[in-house]
Write an enzyme that holds these catalytic residues in place. Sequence first.
Site, mmCIF file in Angstrom:
data_model
loop_
_atom_site.group_PDB
_atom_site.id
_atom_site.type_symbol
_atom_site.label_atom_id
_atom_site.label_comp_id
_atom_site.label_asym_id
_atom_site.label_seq_id
_atom_site.Cartn_x
_atom_site.Cartn_y
_atom_site.Cartn_z
ATOM 1 N N LYS A 135 0.877 -0.829 0.399
ATOM 2 C CA LYS A 135 0.234 -0.403 0.090
ATOM 3 C C LYS A 135 1.422 1.143 0.349
ATOM 4 C CE LYS A 135 1.022 1.091 4.246
ATOM 5 N NZ LYS A 135 1.432 2.228 4.676
ATOM 6 N N ASP B 239 -1.741 -1.663 10.101
ATOM 7 C CA ASP B 239 -2.186 -1.077 9.182
ATOM 8 C C ASP B 239 -3.256 -2.596 8.869
ATOM 9 O OD1 ASP B 239 0.967 0.710 7.524
ATOM 10 O OD2 ASP B 239 -1.061 0.721 8.943
HETATM 11 C C1 LIG Z 1 3.064 4.555 9.308
HETATM 12 C C2 LIG Z 1 1.997 4.149 8.552
HETATM 13 O O1 LIG Z 1 2.482 2.780 8.749
HETATM 14 C C3 LIG Z 1 0.675 4.817 7.773
HETATM 15 O O2 LIG Z 1 0.498 3.550 7.305
HETATM 16 C C4 LIG Z 1 1.707 3.046 10.280
HETATM 17 O O3 LIG Z 1 1.547 4.464 10.758
HETATM 18 C C5 LIG Z 1 2.165 1.703 10.994
HETATM 19 O O4 LIG Z 1 1.650 1.256 11.638
HETATM 20 P P1 LIG Z 1 2.167 0.264 12.553
HETATM 21 O O5 LIG Z 1 3.083 -0.132 11.135
HETATM 22 O O6 LIG Z 1 1.819 -0.853 13.481
HETATM 23 O O7 LIG Z 1 3.418 0.667 13.568
HETATM 24 P P2 LIG Z 1 3.910 -0.352 14.445
HETATM 25 O O8 LIG Z 1 5.835 -0.243 13.476
HETATM 26 O O9 LIG Z 1 3.703 -1.554 14.624
HETATM 27 O O10 LIG Z 1 4.492 0.900 15.932
HETATM 28 C C6 LIG Z 1 5.430 1.183 15.985
HETATM 29 C C7 LIG Z 1 5.633 2.578 16.718
HETATM 30 O O11 LIG Z 1 5.449 3.461 15.872
HETATM 31 C C8 LIG Z 1 4.548 4.536 17.175
HETATM 32 N N1 LIG Z 1 2.806 4.697 16.472
HETATM 33 C C9 LIG Z 1 2.408 3.709 15.402
HETATM 34 C C10 LIG Z 1 1.798 3.998 14.534
HETATM 35 C C11 LIG Z 1 0.181 4.722 14.863
HETATM 36 N N2 LIG Z 1 -0.379 5.461 14.342
HETATM 37 N N3 LIG Z 1 0.683 5.601 16.370
HETATM 38 C C12 LIG Z 1 2.226 5.221 17.436
HETATM 39 O O12 LIG Z 1 2.566 6.353 17.293
HETATM 40 C C13 LIG Z 1 4.433 3.271 18.438
HETATM 41 O O13 LIG Z 1 5.340 4.108 19.171
HETATM 42 C C14 LIG Z 1 3.977 2.226 18.038
HETATM 43 O O14 LIG Z 1 4.789 1.174 19.139
HETATM 44 N N1 LIG Z 2 5.736 -10.870 7.953
HETATM 45 C C1 LIG Z 2 6.806 -9.840 7.169
HETATM 46 N N2 LIG Z 2 7.250 -9.112 6.373
HETATM 47 C C2 LIG Z 2 8.613 -8.497 6.550
HETATM 48 N N3 LIG Z 2 8.403 -7.889 7.340
HETATM 49 C C3 LIG Z 2 8.136 -8.454 9.451
HETATM 50 C C4 LIG Z 2 7.366 -9.154 8.790
HETATM 51 N N4 LIG Z 2 6.920 -9.918 9.963
HETATM 52 C C5 LIG Z 2 8.096 -9.439 10.740
HETATM 53 N N5 LIG Z 2 8.855 -8.529 10.386
HETATM 54 C C6 LIG Z 2 9.145 -7.206 10.992
HETATM 55 O O1 LIG Z 2 8.878 -5.847 10.809
HETATM 56 C C7 LIG Z 2 9.900 -4.771 10.733
HETATM 57 C C8 LIG Z 2 9.188 -4.142 9.989
HETATM 58 O O2 LIG Z 2 8.532 -4.814 8.281
HETATM 59 P P1 LIG Z 2 7.216 -4.139 7.260
HETATM 60 O O3 LIG Z 2 8.015 -2.244 7.357
HETATM 61 O O4 LIG Z 2 7.522 -4.365 5.980
HETATM 62 O O5 LIG Z 2 6.131 -3.921 8.063
HETATM 63 P P2 LIG Z 2 5.295 -2.612 7.951
HETATM 64 O O6 LIG Z 2 5.246 -2.317 9.281
HETATM 65 O O7 LIG Z 2 3.470 -3.688 7.919
HETATM 66 O O8 LIG Z 2 5.307 -1.423 6.865
HETATM 67 P P3 LIG Z 2 5.926 0.054 6.607
HETATM 68 O O9 LIG Z 2 7.448 0.045 6.701
HETATM 69 O O10 LIG Z 2 4.931 0.686 6.337
HETATM 70 O O11 LIG Z 2 5.862 0.487 7.910
HETATM 71 C C9 LIG Z 2 10.565 -5.604 9.400
HETATM 72 O O12 LIG Z 2 12.046 -4.646 9.610
HETATM 73 C C10 LIG Z 2 10.556 -7.190 10.011
HETATM 74 O O13 LIG Z 2 11.896 -6.969 10.853
#
Ligand SMILES: C[C@](O)(CO)[C@H](O)COP(=O)(O)OP(=O)(O)OC[C@H]1O[C@@H](n2ccc(N)nc2=O)[C@H](O)[C@@H]1O
Ligand SMILES: Nc1ncnc2c1ncn2[C@@H]1O[C@H](COP(=O)(O)OP(=O)(O)OP(=O)(O)O)[C@@H](O)[C@H]1O
Length: 255
Positions: free
Chosen positions: A9, A137
């Site tokens: 996405k 997400d």
């Molecule tokens: C940036 C986006 O990818 C937008 O599409 C999402 O908001 C990211 O969401 P996500 O992948 O669930 O993020 P995660 O990697 O689980 O979150 C890592 C950290 O980012 C911060 N975090 C994440 C999502 C959110 N809405 N607010 C936050 O402040 C939190 O401290 C969390 O512990």
């Molecule tokens: N199935 C998976 N594919 C890729 N990475 C994964 C997976 N499961 C856990 N991870 C861990 O999560 C971290 C973040 O993965 P990725 O960036 O692909 O996911 P996301 O957080 O959903 O995407 P974004 O880059 O939009 O934040 C990776 O660096 C990896 O360490």
Amino acid sequence: MYSIRAYAKVNIFLKITGHENGYHTLLSRFMRVNDLYDTITIVPGTFDSFTLEGCKGVPLHSNTIYKAYEALLEPFPKLEDFFKSHKVVVEKSIPSQAGLGGGSSDAGAFMRLINSLSQNPLSTDALAKLGSGIGADVPFFVYNYPSANVRGFGEIVEPFRERPLQLELFTPDIGCDTAKVYQAYHKYLLRTLDPKSFFGWENIDSRTLLQLIADPIALNDLYPAALSTCPKLEKLDTKGWFFSGSGSTFFRVKD
Ligand SMILES: C[C@](O)(CO)[C@H](O)COP(=O)(O)OP(=O)(O)OC[C@H]1O[C@@H](n2ccc(N)nc2=O)[C@H](O)[C@@H]1O
Ligand SMILES: Nc1ncnc2c1ncn2[C@@H]1O[C@H](COP(=O)(O)OP(=O)(O)OP(=O)(O)O)[C@@H](O)[C@H]1O
């Protein structure tokens, strides 16, 4: 064998709307990228426990697919036995730490696949709610809309009817850690939050919005935060490109 595509996405726009319990709330247009996807396949065999292949470097219990499996055991207890006679093989194409939702998409697609194999499938809303506990997400990927307005922490997903855009992606070899980007936003930029600055954006189609606003910094609140945590991004020539999620992927409209 059963197989499913886990699409990437982009965030056409991403505006932070608040901060609660350590998480930021947002309003964002998510658009599915139909020509970039991981492939998740369930392959028959004999296994002692849940087996996942293809995600090199990610410890099993940290993998979003494993977390989705654990979440699904509650509504589908027989799943544990099912994965004594099947394994999961992932063909990764979505780069990690790229703002493309790779890990979240894998979880959402895996949940849709398992749910589709059940005699008593959960509703999509119930599946998305289960997925929201895995990552912000994941609900978008459970609903699997081509385009949607996403609110809250990511758990409110409203389909947006529009012609999907042909997108060109550019992912530099720079990993952006989502947590660090949000921390930088919280520290330096949360105070600049101005809901009036993006009033009505959720009603404007993505092509028009990108042409109208045109400024990647205005369109994605996490972009300046990413620039501060990943200084190498500053050195790139990104004129005419937009920034997705917490980065590092840039995108622009092809046609
Ligand atoms: C940036 C986006 O990818 C937008 O599409 C999402 O908001 C990211 O969401 P996500 O992948 O669930 O993020 P995660 O990697 O689980 O979150 C890592 C950290 O980012 C911060 N975090 C994440 C999502 C959110 N809405 N607010 C936050 O402040 C939190 O401290 C969390 O512990
Ligand atoms: N199935 C998976 N594919 C890729 N990475 C994964 C997976 N499961 C856990 N991870 C861990 O999560 C971290 C973040 O993965 P990725 O960036 O692909 O996911 P996301 O957080 O959903 O995407 P974004 O880059 O939009 O934040 C990776 O660096 C990896 O360490």
